[in-house]
Design an enzyme around this catalytic site. Structure first.
Site, PDB file in Angstrom:
ATOM      1  N   LYS A 104       6.260 -10.578 -10.511  1.00  0.00           N
ATOM      2  CA  LYS A 104       6.593  -9.723  -9.364  1.00  0.00           C
ATOM      3  C   LYS A 104       8.101  -9.571  -9.300  1.00  0.00           C
ATOM      4  O   LYS A 104       8.849 -10.432  -9.791  1.00  0.00           O
ATOM      5  CB  LYS A 104       6.100 -10.356  -8.049  1.00  0.00           C
ATOM      6  CG  LYS A 104       5.896  -9.364  -6.927  1.00  0.00           C
ATOM      7  CD  LYS A 104       4.536  -8.689  -6.974  1.00  0.00           C
ATOM      8  CE  LYS A 104       4.361  -7.672  -5.886  1.00  0.00           C
ATOM      9  NZ  LYS A 104       3.013  -7.128  -5.840  1.00  0.00           N
ATOM     10  N   ASN A 219       0.762   3.830   1.236  1.00  0.00           N
ATOM     11  CA  ASN A 219      -0.083   4.176   0.094  1.00  0.00           C
ATOM     12  C   ASN A 219      -1.479   3.569   0.234  1.00  0.00           C
ATOM     13  O   ASN A 219      -2.488   4.273   0.189  1.00  0.00           O
ATOM     14  CB  ASN A 219       0.625   3.679  -1.186  1.00  0.00           C
ATOM     15  CG  ASN A 219      -0.189   3.947  -2.428  1.00  0.00           C
ATOM     16  OD1 ASN A 219      -1.346   3.539  -2.531  1.00  0.00           O
ATOM     17  ND2 ASN A 219       0.391   4.648  -3.377  1.00  0.00           N
ATOM     18  N   GLY A 221      -2.941   1.743   2.933  1.00  0.00           N
ATOM     19  CA  GLY A 221      -3.614   1.877   4.231  1.00  0.00           C
ATOM     20  C   GLY A 221      -4.068   3.294   4.546  1.00  0.00           C
ATOM     21  O   GLY A 221      -5.202   3.511   5.002  1.00  0.00           O
TER      22      GLY A 221
HETATM   23  P1  NAD Z   1       3.793   1.265   1.516  1.00  0.00           P
HETATM   24  O1  NAD Z   1       5.238   1.032   1.483  1.00  0.00           O
HETATM   25  O2  NAD Z   1       3.261   2.527   0.949  1.00  0.00           O
HETATM   26  O3  NAD Z   1       3.244   1.161   3.026  1.00  0.00           O
HETATM   27  C1  NAD Z   1       3.528   0.116   3.884  1.00  0.00           C
HETATM   28  C2  NAD Z   1       3.092   0.525   5.278  1.00  0.00           C
HETATM   29  O4  NAD Z   1       3.199  -0.585   6.145  1.00  0.00           O
HETATM   30  C3  NAD Z   1       3.916   1.630   5.889  1.00  0.00           C
HETATM   31  O5  NAD Z   1       3.049   2.542   6.538  1.00  0.00           O
HETATM   32  C4  NAD Z   1       4.754   0.921   6.948  1.00  0.00           C
HETATM   33  O6  NAD Z   1       5.081   1.770   8.025  1.00  0.00           O
HETATM   34  C5  NAD Z   1       3.788  -0.155   7.360  1.00  0.00           C
HETATM   35  N1  NAD Z   1       4.419  -1.292   8.024  1.00  0.00           N
HETATM   36  C6  NAD Z   1       5.561  -1.949   7.711  1.00  0.00           C
HETATM   37  N2  NAD Z   1       5.777  -2.940   8.606  1.00  0.00           N
HETATM   38  C7  NAD Z   1       4.750  -2.895   9.475  1.00  0.00           C
HETATM   39  C8  NAD Z   1       4.384  -3.657  10.607  1.00  0.00           C
HETATM   40  N3  NAD Z   1       5.145  -4.659  11.016  1.00  0.00           N
HETATM   41  N4  NAD Z   1       3.239  -3.332  11.264  1.00  0.00           N
HETATM   42  C9  NAD Z   1       2.473  -2.304  10.851  1.00  0.00           C
HETATM   43  N5  NAD Z   1       2.764  -1.563   9.779  1.00  0.00           N
HETATM   44  C10 NAD Z   1       3.875  -1.851   9.113  1.00  0.00           C
HETATM   45  O7  NAD Z   1       3.133  -0.007   0.816  1.00  0.00           O
HETATM   46  P2  NAD Z   1       1.698  -0.123   0.148  1.00  0.00           P
HETATM   47  O8  NAD Z   1       1.838   0.145  -1.308  1.00  0.00           O
HETATM   48  O9  NAD Z   1       0.711   0.635   0.953  1.00  0.00           O
HETATM   49  O10 NAD Z   1       1.459  -1.689   0.280  1.00  0.00           O
HETATM   50  C11 NAD Z   1       0.945  -2.261   1.494  1.00  0.00           C
HETATM   51  C12 NAD Z   1       0.378  -3.638   1.184  1.00  0.00           C
HETATM   52  O11 NAD Z   1      -0.651  -3.493   0.202  1.00  0.00           O
HETATM   53  C13 NAD Z   1       1.377  -4.639   0.593  1.00  0.00           C
HETATM   54  O12 NAD Z   1       1.042  -5.934   1.005  1.00  0.00           O
HETATM   55  C14 NAD Z   1       1.155  -4.501  -0.901  1.00  0.00           C
HETATM   56  O13 NAD Z   1       1.597  -5.640  -1.608  1.00  0.00           O
HETATM   57  C15 NAD Z   1      -0.350  -4.331  -0.898  1.00  0.00           C
HETATM   58  N6  NAD Z   1      -0.856  -3.719  -2.117  1.00  0.00           N
HETATM   59  C16 NAD Z   1      -0.566  -2.444  -2.441  1.00  0.00           C
HETATM   60  C17 NAD Z   1      -1.057  -1.915  -3.623  1.00  0.00           C
HETATM   61  C18 NAD Z   1      -0.805  -0.488  -3.998  1.00  0.00           C
HETATM   62  O14 NAD Z   1      -1.334  -0.053  -5.027  1.00  0.00           O
HETATM   63  N7  NAD Z   1      -0.071   0.275  -3.225  1.00  0.00           N
HETATM   64  C19 NAD Z   1      -1.832  -2.709  -4.480  1.00  0.00           C
HETATM   65  C20 NAD Z   1      -2.147  -4.013  -4.096  1.00  0.00           C
HETATM   66  C21 NAD Z   1      -1.638  -4.516  -2.921  1.00  0.00           C
END
Ligand code: NAD
Length: 414
Positions: A104, A219, A221
């Site tokens: 990571k 992405n 959510g």
């Molecule tokens: P992203 O940057 O696209 O989205 C993050 C979201 O979280 C944003 O909407 C932001 O506004 C919100 N956020 C930030 N702080 C917050 C809070 N305190 N309360 C509520 N919302 C809040 O990131 P992502 O890629 O969607 O990743 C989100 C999670 O999913 C992370 O833990 C990441 O490690 C995990 N994840 C993502 C992927 C992927 O393919 N994108 C894969 C595996 C795991």
């Protein structure tokens, strides 16, 4: 409350080592990263002033294949968090049986306070600093929180300039025009949706009866919200970093995505009759399925007793502390762990890497067709183990993942 993600990971490893009856020495082996790379990267900001940022890459375990894992740009990114996320990647790849290890990366910075040009400079500086340590057969980065396909493109560009060769398999989550995979943008949520479908079958639930709350509208959510709404679940609560919205009669994620783009936040774009909540209030609001899809450590000993959902599925990495796990287990809340639930993302990253290496590209249907059986089989294995051994799904997933890593380590004589 200070977050301790690496300690949380270590607790899960200790439990897995006990469950597998492995010698105690494996706890040390599985909680010690192979390599930690820390670099100060220096960037000229838009105002002409030079600023230094802390950059990380942790190469945790490569017994089962090259290191694999995303890069996070966040003000809270620190060595403890990057180490925990790297370790979890090794377990995750092992849980879904793909031949990759765990790594990571990160940069401690606040992307919301940086211009597009400054973000490009930080991405390029990370790529240049890490170019000697990464590679398609060595360590393959990807996007994570607040990094995108564009970030990956800048890093690939720096890497290829440094080494003087083309190597698209260096990095995944790339734009399609640089060798990205169809279906990667929705893969994490797609994989989660397959697992959720199997889970509710096991629990005897019907999707149209289920109220869903999702924390985080990025992405992972936002895509999950759209898929689940389409499948007939009722999305009652959503949040982003600015706050949460709740409507028991159901929210429309597609419209909300458009209004968030226009107005800057979910709350600003919410229509009449929608309740505005704090992010903390959303976690304990009335719902059946709660989906953390933002940051780590959000379920802890202070709020786990107040969660009303019957099911938590972890789309985010590391959202539940071990103390919260215990409380939730006692209360009969089913928690599907991150190392299984969000593994669709890394699985399609693996497909992207396979396509890059073979130089032969698949259709979106082929990607989906290959993802589904991997997620379903992995869920069934973990579900069965948890049932037979009367343990949590997290303990079953860690025991499965760690068991396979240890087997590979033993063959290598490590
Ligand atoms: P992203 O940057 O696209 O989205 C993050 C979201 O979280 C944003 O909407 C932001 O506004 C919100 N956020 C930030 N702080 C917050 C809070 N305190 N309360 C509520 N919302 C809040 O990131 P992502 O890629 O969607 O990743 C989100 C999670 O999913 C992370 O833990 C990441 O490690 C995990 N994840 C993502 C992927 C992927 O393919 N994108 C894969 C595996 C795991």
């Amino acid at each position: 409350m200070k977050k301790t993600p690496f300690k949380n990971y270590s607790v899960n490893v200790e439990k897995a080592v006990k469950l597998l009856s492995l010698p105690e020495v494996f706890v040390k082996k599985l909680t010690t990263p192979n390599r930690i790379i820390q670099k100060k990267i220096s960037v000229t900001m838009d105002n002409g002033v030079k600023k230094t940022f802390q950059a990380y890459r942790v190469q945790f375990n490569n017994a089962r294949g090259p290191y694999k894992g995303g890069i996070r740009f966040h003000p809270d990114a620190d060595l403890d968090e990057v180490k925990a996320l790297a370790a979890a990647m090794a377990v995750k790849c092992s849980v879904v049986g793909i031949p990759l290890g765990g790594g990571k990366g990160g940069v401690t910075c606040d992307p919301k306070k940086l211009s597009t040009k400054e973000l490009e400079k930080i991405s390029r500086a990370w790529g240049k600093a890490m170019a000697p340590f990464i590679g398609a057969n060595r360590d393959i980065p990807a996007p994570d929180v607040y990094t995108t396909g564009q970030t990956m493109a800048f890093i690939l560009d720096e890497f290829e300039k440094f080494h003087g060769r083309s190597e698209p398999g260096l990095i995944t989550g790339k734009p399609l025009s640089l060798g990205g995979s169809l279906g990667r943008d929705t893969a994490t949520a797609d994989g989660g949706a397959f697992v959720l479908r199997e889970l509710i079958k096991e629990l005897g639930l019907k999707r149209t009866d289920l109220k869903v709350v999702i924390q985080g509208f990025g992405n992972a959510g936002a895509t999950m919200a759209k898929i689940l709404k389409h499948e007939g679940y009722v999305i009652v609560g959503l949040s982003d970093s600015h706050g949460a919205i709740y409507d028991v009669s159901g929210l429309d994620p597609e419209n909300l995505e458009l209004s968030k783009q226009e107005k800057g936040s979910l709350q600003a774009g919410a229509g009449e009759g929608v309740r505005l909540l704090s992010n903390e209030e959303l976690l304990t609001s009335e719902c059946d399925i709660l989906i953390p899809a933002a940051l780590d450590g959000i379920f802890n000993k202070n709020n786990a007793g107040k969660v009303k959902a019957k099911v938590i599925v972890e789309l985010a990495n590391g959202p539940t502390t071990p103390e919260a796990d215990e409380i939730l287990m006692k209360r009969g809340v089913t928690v599907v762990p991150d190392v299984l639930f969000n593994a669709g993302g890394v699985t399609v990253s693996y497909f992207e890497w396979v396509q890059n290496i073979s130089g032969f590209y698949w259709t979106a249907e082929e990607v989906r067709k290959r993802l589904e059986p991997i997620m379903v089989k992995s869920f069934k294995e973990i579900w069965e183990m948890a049932k037979v051994k009367k343990i949590s799904l997290r303990d079953a997933a860690f025991a499965t993942g760690i068991g396979r890593i240890v087997e590979a380590m033993k063959y290598r004589g490590r």
